[in-house]
Design an enzyme around this catalytic site. Structure first.
Site, PDB file in Angstrom:
ATOM      1  N   ASP A 147       6.608  29.488 -40.095  1.00  0.00           N
ATOM      2  CA  ASP A 147       6.759  29.905 -38.697  1.00  0.00           C
ATOM      3  C   ASP A 147       8.165  30.379 -38.374  1.00  0.00           C
ATOM      4  OD1 ASP A 147       4.062  29.029 -38.209  1.00  0.00           O
ATOM      5  OD2 ASP A 147       4.864  26.998 -38.335  1.00  0.00           O
ATOM      6  N   LYS A 171       8.133  35.429 -39.901  1.00  0.00           N
ATOM      7  CA  LYS A 171       7.876  36.393 -40.991  1.00  0.00           C
ATOM      8  C   LYS A 171       7.060  37.575 -40.509  1.00  0.00           C
ATOM      9  CE  LYS A 171       5.695  33.826 -43.751  1.00  0.00           C
ATOM     10  NZ  LYS A 171       5.974  32.552 -43.118  1.00  0.00           N
ATOM     11  N   GLY A 172       6.010  37.266 -39.723  1.00  0.00           N
ATOM     12  CA  GLY A 172       5.114  38.326 -39.251  1.00  0.00           C
ATOM     13  C   GLY A 172       5.905  39.381 -38.510  1.00  0.00           C
ATOM     14  N   ASN A 227      -4.423  29.168 -43.574  1.00  0.00           N
ATOM     15  CA  ASN A 227      -3.517  28.167 -42.998  1.00  0.00           C
ATOM     16  C   ASN A 227      -2.320  28.865 -42.351  1.00  0.00           C
ATOM     17  OD1 ASN A 227      -2.722  29.025 -45.520  1.00  0.00           O
ATOM     18  ND2 ASN A 227      -2.112  27.033 -46.288  1.00  0.00           N
ATOM     19  N   GLY A 261      -0.336  31.738 -40.111  1.00  0.00           N
ATOM     20  CA  GLY A 261      -0.613  32.372 -38.823  1.00  0.00           C
ATOM     21  C   GLY A 261       0.583  33.178 -38.389  1.00  0.00           C
ATOM     22  N   HIS A 262       0.347  34.406 -38.025  1.00  0.00           N
ATOM     23  CA  HIS A 262       1.420  35.278 -37.545  1.00  0.00           C
ATOM     24  C   HIS A 262       1.088  35.694 -36.124  1.00  0.00           C
ATOM     25  CE1 HIS A 262       3.073  35.705 -41.405  1.00  0.00           C
ATOM     26  NE2 HIS A 262       2.467  36.779 -41.819  1.00  0.00           N
ATOM     27  N   THR A 263       2.065  35.692 -35.264  1.00  0.00           N
ATOM     28  CA  THR A 263       1.860  36.296 -33.949  1.00  0.00           C
ATOM     29  C   THR A 263       2.711  37.550 -33.887  1.00  0.00           C
ATOM     30  OG1 THR A 263       1.644  34.077 -33.083  1.00  0.00           O
ATOM     31  CG2 THR A 263       1.906  35.831 -31.469  1.00  0.00           C
ATOM     32  N   GLN A 276       3.470  30.765 -45.237  1.00  0.00           N
ATOM     33  CA  GLN A 276       4.153  29.476 -45.104  1.00  0.00           C
ATOM     34  C   GLN A 276       5.648  29.610 -45.359  1.00  0.00           C
ATOM     35  OE1 GLN A 276       1.032  28.904 -47.210  1.00  0.00           O
ATOM     36  NE2 GLN A 276       0.244  28.869 -45.162  1.00  0.00           N
ATOM     37  N   THR A 331       2.206  22.609 -49.163  1.00  0.00           N
ATOM     38  CA  THR A 331       0.915  23.285 -49.210  1.00  0.00           C
ATOM     39  C   THR A 331       0.575  23.572 -50.681  1.00  0.00           C
ATOM     40  OG1 THR A 331      -0.409  25.082 -48.274  1.00  0.00           O
ATOM     41  CG2 THR A 331       1.885  25.589 -48.807  1.00  0.00           C
ATOM     42  N   THR A 352       0.382  28.617 -34.483  1.00  0.00           N
ATOM     43  CA  THR A 352      -0.527  29.750 -34.271  1.00  0.00           C
ATOM     44  C   THR A 352      -1.930  29.400 -34.744  1.00  0.00           C
ATOM     45  OG1 THR A 352       1.357  31.128 -34.880  1.00  0.00           O
ATOM     46  CG2 THR A 352      -0.740  32.244 -34.694  1.00  0.00           C
ATOM     47  N   THR A 367      -3.146  26.069 -35.448  1.00  0.00           N
ATOM     48  CA  THR A 367      -3.731  24.814 -34.961  1.00  0.00           C
ATOM     49  C   THR A 367      -3.340  24.476 -33.522  1.00  0.00           C
ATOM     50  OG1 THR A 367      -1.842  23.623 -35.849  1.00  0.00           O
ATOM     51  CG2 THR A 367      -3.757  23.789 -37.277  1.00  0.00           C
ATOM     52  N   PRO A 380       2.037  21.094 -31.341  1.00  0.00           N
ATOM     53  CA  PRO A 380       3.454  21.279 -31.033  1.00  0.00           C
ATOM     54  C   PRO A 380       4.251  21.155 -32.318  1.00  0.00           C
ATOM     55  CG  PRO A 380       2.612  19.262 -29.993  1.00  0.00           C
ATOM     56  CD  PRO A 380       1.462  19.887 -30.716  1.00  0.00           C
ATOM     57  N   ARG A 432      14.993  34.476 -33.816  1.00  0.00           N
ATOM     58  CA  ARG A 432      15.043  33.644 -32.609  1.00  0.00           C
ATOM     59  C   ARG A 432      16.461  33.227 -32.223  1.00  0.00           C
ATOM     60  NH1 ARG A 432      10.525  30.592 -30.499  1.00  0.00           N
ATOM     61  NH2 ARG A 432       8.658  31.743 -31.004  1.00  0.00           N
TER      62      ARG A 432
END
Ligand code: IMP
Ligand code: MG
Length: 434
Positions: A13, A16-17, A38, A40-42, A223, A238, A305, A307, A310, A337
């Site tokens: 998280d 990367k996306g 498993n 997830g990219h937003t 991941q 993982t 993203t 699951t 938090p 970020r």
């Protein structure tokens, strides 16, 4: 032209996306090489917001070939759902290619993921519950089902029967669960196979042909490297084989190490982790809440993203980051970020660990030790101004520049890209990666 690998440098998280989306502009082929849904990219662009789990982020550009490599574990139902979702938003999915050698996540994998976690009790790993771990276990046990097997009943039926002959015993005798029906599984998965058939192709050929033609190719990890099976915080990792670190990239699409020219690691300006396991710089105070909920109203908060959990929050851990730079052989870092730190008065970076009075500068292998170390922090003054509109390094506040320079020194890698917001243009390119 180079083949570039992009990996997450921390526990996933890292954004990367978003970085792949940025770099994909010049690439011809974008490939996923390991893990499963498993991940997830937003991604936010002018077509809207997209949450992708299996399909490479490059799909949002109209002219990229997007590849799901042999190293990926694919849940056909999830993949088909994602394809449908993209199509319904007007995204052309005809450029998607799925390796016939990719492993398939079967219903027993999801069931075993759940049962394994239950059995672990308070030692649960906190998996995403998507069946990814058990699928890779079957791959290594040579019991796996591959995409190629979904295309013909005569290939699928005996493999499902053999796998279930084993797994139903485990599910019922070890866990007291309900057995699965082989015929019903076969019927459902042959149907998936029929729908996936048009996407199935030769991944190695696509990657190498593009490379030899002089096109850029982007290999996208999933991941974070600290969840890597070999180098991560084992056993809280993982299960991807090949590894989710850069070393797995060639293997996961069928090329060799000499074909790869650059490796970019994506790091957040602080740290997050979902799931359990050691996290030396974890914060439990108001700073954690503030960082977690920054941008929450726009769906940008630190919540999973895949699951919705938090995320655990902490300061940047330069010990772990340096280790990650080293085992990934990173040539550049993308720091994401930065803007989330805009309002933080004092920023901390962990430069070493304290282990019972002794200073430790490398990541300990022993879980019990990693759980016990105390971070040694260096404090830097925050900049307390907004950076979201900045597009040049020299226009960043002096304190932000100092923070980035210090990060580079500590982790032993240049920061070539900085992101200051979720949209494509909110980035500072210090050194073009392509
Ligand atoms: P699994 O991959 O579902 O088996 O989960 C193993 C560990 O990896 C858990 O701590 C998960 O929370 C973590 N994990 C798996 N995928 C991701 C991801 O894409 N981002 C962050 N953490 C992940
Ligand atoms: Mg993610």
């Amino acid at each position: 032209m180079p083949i570039v690998v992009v990996v997450g440098g921390q526990w996933g998280d890292e954004g990367k996306g978003r970085i792949v989306d940025l770099l994909a502009r010049k690439a011809r082929v974008v490939a996923r090489y390991s893990a499963g849904n498993n991940a997830g990219h937003t991604i936010v662009n002018d077509q809207g917001e997209f949450k992708l789990h299996v399909v490479p982020a490059g799909i949002l550009y109209p002219d990229k070939t997007c590849v799901i490599g042999n190293g990926v574990a694919v849940d056909p139902e999830v993949l088909l759902g994602e394809i449908d979702g993209l199509q319904s938003k007007g995204v052309d999915t005809s450029r998607l290619v799925l390796s016939d050698r990719a492993q398939v996540i079967m219903p027993w994998h999801c069931e075993l993921d759940r049962l394994d976690e239950l059995a672990r009790g308070d030692k649960a790993i906190g998996t995403t519950g998507k069946g990814v771990g058990p699928c890779f276990v079957d791959k290594v046990a040579r019991r796996g089902i591959r995409v190629a097997d979904l295309l013909r009943a005569e290939d699928l039926q005996p493999r499902v029967e053999a796998a279930l002959a084993y797994h139903n015993k485990v599910i019922t005798a070890v866990y007291g669960g309900e057995p699965l029906d082989a015929d019903r599984c076969c019927a459902a998965y042959l149907e998936f196979g029929k729908r996936l058939a048009p996407f199935v192709g030769d991944v190695q050929d696509i990657v190498l042909t593009a490379h030899r033609r002089g096109d850029y190719v982007l290999l996208e990890g999933a991941q974070g490297s600290l969840l890597d099976l070999d180098h991560g915080t084992y056993p809280y990792v993982t299960s991807s084989v090949p590894s989710s670190s850069s070393s797995g990239a060639g293997l996961g699409v069928g090329i060799g190490p000499t074909d790869i020219q650059r490796v970019v690691g994506v790091f957040k300006s602080y740290c997050t982790r979902v799931g359990n396991g050691p996290f030396p710089t974890e914060l439990f105070d108001d700073t954690a809440t503030m960082l977690r909920d920054h941008g929450k109203e726009d769906g940008r908060g630190e919540y999973g993203t895949t699951t919705g959990r938090p995320r655990r929050i902490g300061w940047l851990d330069a010990v772990a980051a340096r280790y990650s730079v080293r085992f990934n052989g990173l040539s550049a870092v993308a720091l994401t970020r930065l803007d989330v730190l805009d309002n933080v008065p004092t920023i901390k970076i962990c430069t070493a660990y304290d282990l019972d009075g002794e200073t430790v500068e490398t990541l300990p292998a022993r879980q019990s030790v990693l759980e016990r170390v105390k971070p040694i922090y260096e404090e830097l003054p925050g900049w307390q101004t907004q950076t979201t509109e900045v597009r040049n390094f020299d226009d960043l506040p002096r304190q932000a520049q100092a923070f980035i320079r210090r990060v580079e020194q500590l982790i032993e890698c240049p920061v070539d890209v900085i992101s200051v917001g979720p949209s494509r243009e909110q980035a500072i390119i210090v050194n073009p990666i392509f």
